[in-house]
Scaffold this active site. Sequence first.
Site, PDB file in Angstrom:
ATOM      1  CE  LYS A  42      -6.157  -2.180 -18.412  1.00  0.00           C
ATOM      2  NZ  LYS A  42      -4.789  -2.754 -18.968  1.00  0.00           N
ATOM      3  NE  ARG A 121      -4.182  -6.820 -13.935  1.00  0.00           N
ATOM      4  CZ  ARG A 121      -3.844  -5.487 -13.718  1.00  0.00           C
ATOM      5  NH1 ARG A 121      -4.535  -4.535 -13.023  1.00  0.00           N
ATOM      6  NH2 ARG A 121      -2.739  -4.938 -14.487  1.00  0.00           N
ATOM      7  NE  ARG A 160       3.234   2.052 -19.369  1.00  0.00           N
ATOM      8  CZ  ARG A 160       2.038   1.343 -19.062  1.00  0.00           C
ATOM      9  NH1 ARG A 160       0.993   1.748 -19.551  1.00  0.00           N
ATOM     10  NH2 ARG A 160       2.141   0.075 -18.360  1.00  0.00           N
ATOM     11  NE  ARG A 193       3.775   1.206 -14.466  1.00  0.00           N
ATOM     12  CZ  ARG A 193       2.296   0.674 -14.835  1.00  0.00           C
ATOM     13  NH1 ARG A 193       1.562   1.252 -15.239  1.00  0.00           N
ATOM     14  NH2 ARG A 193       2.035  -0.805 -14.665  1.00  0.00           N
ATOM     15  NE  ARG A 204       2.494  -5.040 -16.024  1.00  0.00           N
ATOM     16  CZ  ARG A 204       2.527  -3.836 -16.313  1.00  0.00           C
ATOM     17  NH1 ARG A 204       3.686  -3.398 -16.824  1.00  0.00           N
ATOM     18  NH2 ARG A 204       1.346  -3.239 -16.485  1.00  0.00           N
TER      19      ARG A 204
HETATM   20  P1  AMP Z   1      -1.657  -1.892 -13.749  1.00  0.00           P
HETATM   21  O1  AMP Z   1      -1.175  -0.619 -13.497  1.00  0.00           O
HETATM   22  O2  AMP Z   1      -2.947  -1.884 -13.842  1.00  0.00           O
HETATM   23  O3  AMP Z   1      -0.909  -2.505 -14.927  1.00  0.00           O
HETATM   24  O4  AMP Z   1      -1.274  -2.775 -12.428  1.00  0.00           O
HETATM   25  C1  AMP Z   1       0.202  -3.026 -12.072  1.00  0.00           C
HETATM   26  C2  AMP Z   1       0.383  -4.303 -11.325  1.00  0.00           C
HETATM   27  O5  AMP Z   1      -0.403  -4.130 -10.013  1.00  0.00           O
HETATM   28  C3  AMP Z   1       0.152  -5.723 -11.847  1.00  0.00           C
HETATM   29  O6  AMP Z   1       0.939  -6.241 -12.918  1.00  0.00           O
HETATM   30  C4  AMP Z   1      -0.345  -6.525 -10.630  1.00  0.00           C
HETATM   31  O7  AMP Z   1       0.843  -6.927 -10.075  1.00  0.00           O
HETATM   32  C5  AMP Z   1      -0.919  -5.491  -9.704  1.00  0.00           C
HETATM   33  N1  AMP Z   1      -2.463  -5.259  -9.692  1.00  0.00           N
HETATM   34  C6  AMP Z   1      -3.053  -4.291 -10.271  1.00  0.00           C
HETATM   35  N2  AMP Z   1      -4.390  -4.448 -10.130  1.00  0.00           N
HETATM   36  C7  AMP Z   1      -4.681  -5.751  -9.846  1.00  0.00           C
HETATM   37  C8  AMP Z   1      -5.688  -6.327  -9.469  1.00  0.00           C
HETATM   38  N3  AMP Z   1      -6.849  -6.133  -9.939  1.00  0.00           N
HETATM   39  N4  AMP Z   1      -5.434  -8.049  -9.422  1.00  0.00           N
HETATM   40  C9  AMP Z   1      -4.014  -8.397  -9.182  1.00  0.00           C
HETATM   41  N5  AMP Z   1      -3.194  -7.587  -9.279  1.00  0.00           N
HETATM   42  C10 AMP Z   1      -3.459  -6.359  -9.652  1.00  0.00           C
END
Ligand code: AMP
Length: 248
Positions: A42, A121, A160, A193, A204
Amino acid sequence: MKDNSTDRALWLNGSGACCKRSGPGPRRPWHVVLLGPPGAGKGTQADLIVQTLGACQLSTGEVFRAAIAAGSAAASPAMQQALAAMQRGALVPDEIVFSLLRERLGCLSCTHGFLLDGFPRTHAQAVALDALLAEIGVHLDAAVNFLADDAEIVSRISGRRVCRTCRATTNLELSPPNVPGICDACGGELFQRADDEPEVVRNRLTHYHATAKPVLDFYRSRGLLHEIPVGRTPKETFERTHKVLLAV
Ligand code: AMP
């Protein structure tokens, strides 16, 4: 020349921060939600869409990572709770994500549009976003869902690496850097990360599968959902996405 510089200061730092982007936006500001499992690409697709169509990429995950980089000791108790959930690979509680979004309403009403990456989400987040957008009179153009299977995702995410300086993302398997550990784009240091470690990735994915369907159903029922199987390369996925967006 089209100005696609997006410093996203307001998005990353919250209210009080000032964004370089102001004034009239493009003829068609895009308002798009990007959905799909972690590791579907994404963020990379958002970068390509930003370069082609403008709008800012607004990633909720990036706000949490920026808070970690700023030093979690300085974070508020709510943010510390968010960061602990993130480090386990769990979702951050909805109320914390809502307050984060409320502090950044200026980004949602920006005349340059937005690409929401990683939000919503959960069904509750989708409903809350709908209400917020109605409040500020913004109509969503599309919810794009990238389709990829779990095995592919675990292998993509474990390779990654992200640049500490310019945030560019690379993959050790698909596009290895010219110099190991160094970003091709800016010479910055590449790192993995913490939430890209395999065990956290599996966590996740479990959370993703438990929460994604109601979000997809929400947008499907509104006629906004577009499903795009990820291609062999980011370019191939982008070509599919671009075609879909130009048709909405
Ligand atoms: P991402 O970079 O989008 O994969 O987000 C990394 C982490 O941030 C996720 O695994 C969640 O722990 C947290 N996170 C990001 N966006 C959200 C969201 N909209 N709702 C809940 N947790 C989030």
